[in-house]
Scaffold this active site. Structure first.
Site, short mmCIF file in Angstrom:
data_model
loop_
_atom_site.label_atom_id
_atom_site.label_comp_id
_atom_site.label_asym_id
_atom_site.label_seq_id
_atom_site.Cartn_x
_atom_site.Cartn_y
_atom_site.Cartn_z
N GLU A 73 13.08 6.70 -5.42
CA GLU A 73 12.04 6.75 -4.37
C GLU A 73 10.70 7.20 -4.95
OE1 GLU A 73 14.69 9.19 -1.85
OE2 GLU A 73 14.19 7.76 -0.27
N GLU A 120 22.56 7.72 -1.86
CA GLU A 120 22.64 8.76 -0.83
C GLU A 120 23.81 8.57 0.13
OE1 GLU A 120 19.90 7.38 -1.95
OE2 GLU A 120 18.27 8.84 -2.06
C1 3H9 Z 1 18.55 12.36 -2.66
O1 3H9 Z 1 17.95 12.00 -3.61
C2 3H9 Z 1 17.93 12.52 -1.29
C3 3H9 Z 1 16.61 11.85 -1.15
O2 3H9 Z 1 16.77 10.50 -0.79
C4 3H9 Z 1 15.78 12.48 -0.06
C5 3H9 Z 1 15.40 13.87 -0.24
C6 3H9 Z 1 14.49 14.35 0.83
N1 3H9 Z 1 21.35 17.33 -7.66
O3 3H9 Z 1 27.64 13.63 -12.96
P1 3H9 Z 1 27.39 14.49 -14.15
C7 3H9 Z 1 24.47 17.76 -11.71
S1 3H9 Z 1 20.18 12.81 -2.74
C8 3H9 Z 1 21.88 18.42 -8.22
O4 3H9 Z 1 28.53 15.21 -14.74
P2 3H9 Z 1 26.66 12.15 -15.68
C9 3H9 Z 1 25.98 17.70 -11.60
O5 3H9 Z 1 26.45 18.47 -10.53
C10 3H9 Z 1 20.60 12.63 -4.44
N2 3H9 Z 1 22.73 18.38 -9.28
O6 3H9 Z 1 26.61 13.69 -15.30
C11 3H9 Z 1 26.39 18.23 -12.95
O7 3H9 Z 1 26.26 19.65 -12.90
P3 3H9 Z 1 27.20 20.57 -13.79
C12 3H9 Z 1 20.86 11.23 -4.80
C13 3H9 Z 1 23.02 17.19 -9.78
O8 3H9 Z 1 25.78 11.99 -16.84
C14 3H9 Z 1 25.32 17.68 -13.88
O9 3H9 Z 1 24.22 17.36 -13.03
N3 3H9 Z 1 21.36 11.17 -6.15
C15 3H9 Z 1 22.50 16.01 -9.25
O10 3H9 Z 1 28.08 11.69 -15.74
C16 3H9 Z 1 25.75 16.47 -14.64
O11 3H9 Z 1 26.26 15.52 -13.73
C17 3H9 Z 1 22.68 11.12 -6.43
O12 3H9 Z 1 23.50 11.07 -5.54
C18 3H9 Z 1 21.62 16.12 -8.14
N4 3H9 Z 1 21.06 15.03 -7.57
O13 3H9 Z 1 26.02 11.38 -14.44
C19 3H9 Z 1 23.03 11.10 -7.88
N5 3H9 Z 1 22.98 14.97 -9.95
O14 3H9 Z 1 26.91 20.23 -15.20
C20 3H9 Z 1 24.18 12.01 -8.12
C21 3H9 Z 1 23.76 15.49 -10.90
O15 3H9 Z 1 26.81 21.95 -13.39
N6 3H9 Z 1 24.45 12.15 -9.54
N7 3H9 Z 1 23.79 16.82 -10.81
O16 3H9 Z 1 28.59 20.20 -13.37
C22 3H9 Z 1 25.12 11.25 -10.27
O17 3H9 Z 1 25.54 10.21 -9.78
C23 3H9 Z 1 25.39 11.59 -11.70
O18 3H9 Z 1 25.28 12.98 -11.82
C24 3H9 Z 1 24.40 10.96 -12.70
C25 3H9 Z 1 24.67 11.55 -14.10
C26 3H9 Z 1 24.64 9.44 -12.74
C27 3H9 Z 1 22.97 11.25 -12.32
#
Ligand code: 3H9
Length: 694
Positions: free
Chosen positions: A105, A125
């Site tokens: 975004e 999301e």
């Molecule tokens: C959003 O954006 C809302 C908006 O539209 C509006 C707002 C107003 N936040 O998965 P991994 C942490 S909602 C906080 O093992 P990978 C995760 O917990 C968001 N923490 O790595 C982990 O922590 P830890 C929309 C996050 O390389 C560490 O990062 N976005 C977030 O296999 C490593 O993660 C999503 O839904 C976050 N957003 O994969 C994306 N993302 O080391 C969600 C990750 O302490 N994330 N962490 O266990 C993913 O799909 C995967 O983490 C990603 C990396 C592909 C990014």
């Protein structure tokens, strides 16, 4: 500092630097605004590149901030995007690795976008029970068109940047160095006079937008049954299509605020973090060295062994499969081939990939062929004497440092380890049937299991795409120990007035994939019977309903015998309520003078779920599980607990432990109340007004 600022010959580079994934938490958001403003006020700067350090452009909003004051504190993400979009100097988003959710975004708010190939682009999301809340439902359809955008928004599935080359999202796919390409691009557009293009000003062109939106609604109907987010995504997109950008944005905002507070979103976020937390073991640091696993051996080519072998083969790891008899070995290999052929028929595997996978399998009848294996998984008959023979033999043939794993679901891993002279190398790897399909892997940590063995198995679990949860040694580990209490309650309720179909219907309505009686019929009622017979010997004080024993005495072992709690027709897995069984239950009650009463569905659900919660609390107290979310992950991935409720422990928190405790004490005062000995830890948390998850 969450954002870095550098200048390069007339171009400012604002770099998100908030490891691990450049989540857009408050300090990052403030840093972006500060960077853009600094660039505005520097007359030497002609353009601004916005990019991310480390392994992502940005993984989106910081999920941990949701429902905290930081989430709404200015600058919010909407404000940040407005600052970017209204910048007089052009902003170029330079995207690599990951641009997801709020990260995408943010990029959509920039005037131009350059991406490196291989970047994962998504608005995921919906998988967290929310919708893109910072303009994604409005800008993405304007960038790539209604159909492609709606597909991405309602599925949450990542698309590779190069697949979006001609979509209208990117101005350039950088073939060489992204930073260099972004600087060159920035200098070029920086030399042009504005205004620079804004995605919000683009039109959504579609010959039949209303028709497509209706089609999208129909397509999400099945998944949207228990989750409100998919329909809300469509509502927001539709509002933008019908009433323009600003009105669409207002609807998106309203939906976001409502969704982020729903129990479904809480459950999905709990599962997201629970999955990642499960791989962390409190006393095993993340930098613990791991052992190299190049070759795996599996002992036993039955249903379980074959399924286990497939997991490794699917990940490209060669497997030696051992059986005692040629016939059993041939049958096991043929079953694996049949499974792959079925996948090929469904179009999910290429025929050549089938042959590649089969080529990774080496069948053998000789233990000597296991001497090169780095990991040996035993999947033989569930009897300690049989396991003893296998592990003594493994101790002789396995190379030093090989990990020796048992797939036992009930036996004591410490006793198994004691059959070897290397208990530090022994661990439980409890796969769930069908092992090539089910996500859950219980990793059973024995008293002497070495930390590097645990670290290795957890890492390997990721590679074979399992959700691994560590359990200490106890009867049934986490999952089966809890399910025993659940089945016990289900049986007591038959004695007290319910019938199998009613119990199953009530809990399936609550959201379980399958009620206890249909589940027992599938697994085989003789399995539970064998466990109960052992219990009668080992724990004579533990009180069980004998009604299930009656069923087994009739030879009704379930689907495999054509009848169990239900009747079955040949070639049909439908469970038909059985008049004979219902009469048997009522007759049993008359004989034992157990008074029958009408039991409501609410009581059925409460007793079944709270029996899991109470046993789960004991498991936590004893340190068998190290955190409540581990228990939830076991139930979500292995036992069909409804995802939208987040697992038994989160569900208990949602109900409130005060209410949970009161219900348990109420049931403890009823007939069969001896099964309800409240977990002291649960009572303590309830008294403190706390929950299992804080
Ligand atoms: C959003 O954006 C809302 C908006 O539209 C509006 C707002 C107003 N936040 O998965 P991994 C942490 S909602 C906080 O093992 P990978 C995760 O917990 C968001 N923490 O790595 C982990 O922590 P830890 C929309 C996050 O390389 C560490 O990062 N976005 C977030 O296999 C490593 O993660 C999503 O839904 C976050 N957003 O994969 C994306 N993302 O080391 C969600 C990750 O302490 N994330 N962490 O266990 C993913 O799909 C995967 O983490 C990603 C990396 C592909 C990014």
């Amino acid at each position: 500092m969450a954002v870095d600022y550098t200048t390069h010959d007339g171009v400012a580079v604002v770099t998100l630097n908030n490891p691990p994934v450049n989540g857009l938490g408050l300090s990052t958001r403030a840093g972006i605004v500060a960077g853009i403003e600094r660039a505005q006020s520097d007359p030497a700067i002609r353009a601004i590149v916005l990019t991310g350090a480390g392994k992502a452009f940005s993984g989106g909003a910081d999920i941990t901030e949701f429902n905290t004051p930081k989430a709404t504190q200015e600058p919010t993400l909407a404000t940040v995007i407005q600052v970017v979009e209204s910048s007089a100097k052009p902003v170029i988003a330079a995207i690599h690795s990951v641009a997801m959710g709020g990260g995408l975004e943010l990029a959509l708010g920039a005037h131009y976008r350059i991406a490196a190939p291989g970047a994962q682009i998504a608005l995921p999301e919906v998988k967290l029970g929310i919708l893109p809340g910072a303009g994604g439902t409005q800008r993405l359809p304007r960038a790539i068109g209604l159909e492609a955008a709606l597909n991405m928004i309602v599925s949450g599935t990542p698309v590779l940047s190069e697949k979006l080359t001609d979509s209208g999202l990117f101005d350039e796919i950088a073939q060489g160095d992204l930073a260099e390409a972004a600087l060159t691009f920035a200098r070029r557009v920086g030399a042009q006079t504005g205004p620079h293009p804004k995605v919000r000003d683009r039109k959504i062109e579609h010959p039949n937008a209303a028709g497509f939106i209706q089609f999208a609604r129909n397509s999400v109907a099945a998944i949207a049954k228990n989750f409100p987010a998919p329909h809300k995504c469509i509502d927001a997109v539709e509002a933008g299509v019908q009433n323009g950008f600003d009105k669409g944005l207002a609807v998106e905002r309203e939906c976001f605020v409502a969704l982020v507070q729903t129990p479904e979103s809480r459950a999905l976020r709990h599962a997201f973090f629970g999955e990642r937390a499960a791989s962390k073991i409190p006393d095993v640091p993340s930098d613990t060295p791991t052992r190299d696993i190049q070759r795996v051996a599996v002992i036993g080519a039955g249903t379980m062994g074959g399924g286990i072998a497939m997991n490794f083969v699917n990940a490209g790891i060669p497997v030696t499969l051992l059986e005692t008899k040629q016939e059993a070995l041939d049958r096991g290999i043929a079953t694996i081939r049949k499974n792959y052929e079925a996948t090929v028929r469904k179009g999910r595997l290429k025929p050549e990939a089938l042959e590649q996978r089969m080529a990774l399998l080496t069948p053998t009848l000789s233990y000597d062929d296991l001497k090169d294996a780095d990991l040996i998984v035993e999947a033989v008959f569930e009897e300690l004497g049989v396991k003893e023979q296998v592990f003594r033999r493994l101790d002789e043939v396995a190379k030093p440092g090989a990990i020796l794993a048992s797939n036992t679901s009930t036996l004591d891993v410490d006793r198994i380890a004691a059959f070897t002279k290397r208990p530090q190398d022994v661990v439980g790897m409890h796969f769930f049937s069908p092992a090539n399909v089910m996500k859950l892997l219980e990793v059973v940590r024995g008293e002497h299991t070495a930390k590097d063995v645990l670290a290795t198995v957890m890492k390997l679990a990721k590679k074979i795409r399992k959700t691994a949860v560590v359990s200490g040694v106890c009867d049934g580990f986490i999952g089966n120990r809890m399910i025993e209490q659940y089945i016990r309650q289900a049986l007591f309720m038959l004695e007290e007035g319910a019938l199998p179909a009613q119990v199953d219907r009530a809990i399936e309505k609550f959201g379980f994939a399958m009620g206890p009686f249909r589940m027992s019929d599938l697994a085989g009622n003789d399995i539970g019977w064998a466990i109960r017979k052992r219990r009668y010997q080992e724990q004579p004080d533990m009180h069980y309903s004998k009604v299930a024993d009656r069923l087994c005495e009739l030879g009704r072992f379930g689907q495999k015998t054509g009848g169990g709690w239900y009747d079955y027709k040949a070639g049909d897995r439908t469970a038909y309520p059985s008049k004979a069984v219902d009469e048997m239950i009522v007759g049993y009650c008359a004989e034992t003078q157990a008074p029958r009463r009408k039991i409501g569905d609410e009581e059925i659900v409460e007793r079944l779920v709270l029996s899991l919660v109470n046993e789960g609390a004991k498991i936590l107290e004893e340190g068998i599980a190290s955190k409540a979310s581990d228990i939830d992950m076991v139930y979500l991935t292995g036992y069909g607990f409804p995802l939208y409720r987040g697992g038994p422990m989160l569900y208990a928190d949602t109900v409130g432990l005060y209410n949970v405790e009161r219900a348990i004490r109420r049931y403890a005062a009823q007939p069969n109340g001896d099964a309800w000995q409240i977990a002291p830890g649960l009572a303590k948390l309830a008294a403190e007004g706390r929950g299992f998850n804080g």
